[in-house]
Design an enzyme around this catalytic site. Structure first.
Site, short mmCIF file in Angstrom:
data_model
loop_
_atom_site.label_atom_id
_atom_site.label_comp_id
_atom_site.label_asym_id
_atom_site.label_seq_id
_atom_site.Cartn_x
_atom_site.Cartn_y
_atom_site.Cartn_z
N TYR A 14 0.80 -1.22 0.00
CA TYR A 14 0.00 0.00 0.00
C TYR A 14 0.84 1.28 0.00
CZ TYR A 14 -3.74 -3.19 1.38
OH TYR A 14 -4.65 -4.22 1.43
N ASP A 91 -5.94 11.67 2.76
CA ASP A 91 -6.34 11.86 1.37
C ASP A 91 -7.81 12.19 1.28
OD1 ASP A 91 -7.81 9.00 0.43
OD2 ASP A 91 -6.52 8.88 2.19
N ASN A 112 -13.51 6.76 5.39
CA ASN A 112 -13.75 5.80 6.47
C ASN A 112 -12.76 5.92 7.63
OD1 ASN A 112 -16.03 4.67 5.32
ND2 ASN A 112 -14.85 3.20 4.14
#
Length: 186
Positions: A14, A91, A112
């Site tokens: 990631y 982000d 989230n």
């Protein structure tokens, strides 16, 4: 004391994704202010130092994005800070690529990780630095988009935004959030 937390997902798979823009920015802060982030504590990679005369703790939650609030709650509790001394960097698909937006408080929007933090802290009243990654292309799933790497042409744009975010955080600590907002929002 301030906690500066960048949001992202742990793991090398990631590391260069859109969702890890907060981690990228905290890594820049770490280098810029010579703050060694070499400990894992409070479900995060952490480091402590000073920026502009302010004691700071840097954190990169290692809980995966959707559970970021668990780590942030641990950090806020352990360092005994008020949420107003927590700065979260993350982000945002609702801002154009490269846009920096500093705010003293606000909702989670579609994020989230921020939803998790607001739920765990039971407040929206903490500063945040949002970094625009732009919306997903038409027809692309939001989750797939935020977990995808930046395109070659996008990398210089997002890195420049992260650099502005670093300066924005420094200004929050030294001159206050209003000054940082007037200088870096745009």
């Amino acid at each position: 004391m301030y906690i500066i937390a960048g949001l992202g997902n742990p793991g090398t798979e990631y590391s260069d994704t859109r969702h890890n823009t907060g981690f990228i920015t905290v890594d820049m802060i770490s280098r810029e202010f010579d703050i060694n982030m070499n400990r894992i504590k409070f479900k995060a990679i952490i480091g402590e130092g000073t920026i502009g005369g302010q004691d700071v703790g840097l954190g990169k939650p290692q809980t995966y994005m959707n559970l970021s609030g668990l780590s942030i709650l641990d950090l806020v509790s352990a360092y005994r800070i008020d949420p107003s001394n927590l700065i979260v960097i993350y982000d945002d698909v609702d801002l154009n690529l490269g846009t920096v937006r500093i705010r003293p408080s606000g909702s989670a929007g579609t994020h989230n990780g921020m939803r998790s933090i607001i739920y765990q802290l039971q407040t929206e009243d903490f500063p945040r630095v949002r970094l625009g990654i732009g919306p997903p292309p038409v027809g692309e799933d939001l989750a797939s988009y935020v977990l995808s790497p930046f395109g070659k042409e996008e990398i210089p744009v997002i890195l420049e935004a992260c650099k502005r975010a670093v300066k924005g955080v420094e200004l929050i600590l030294t001159r206050g959030i209003q000054e940082a907002m007037s200088r870096y929002n745009g």
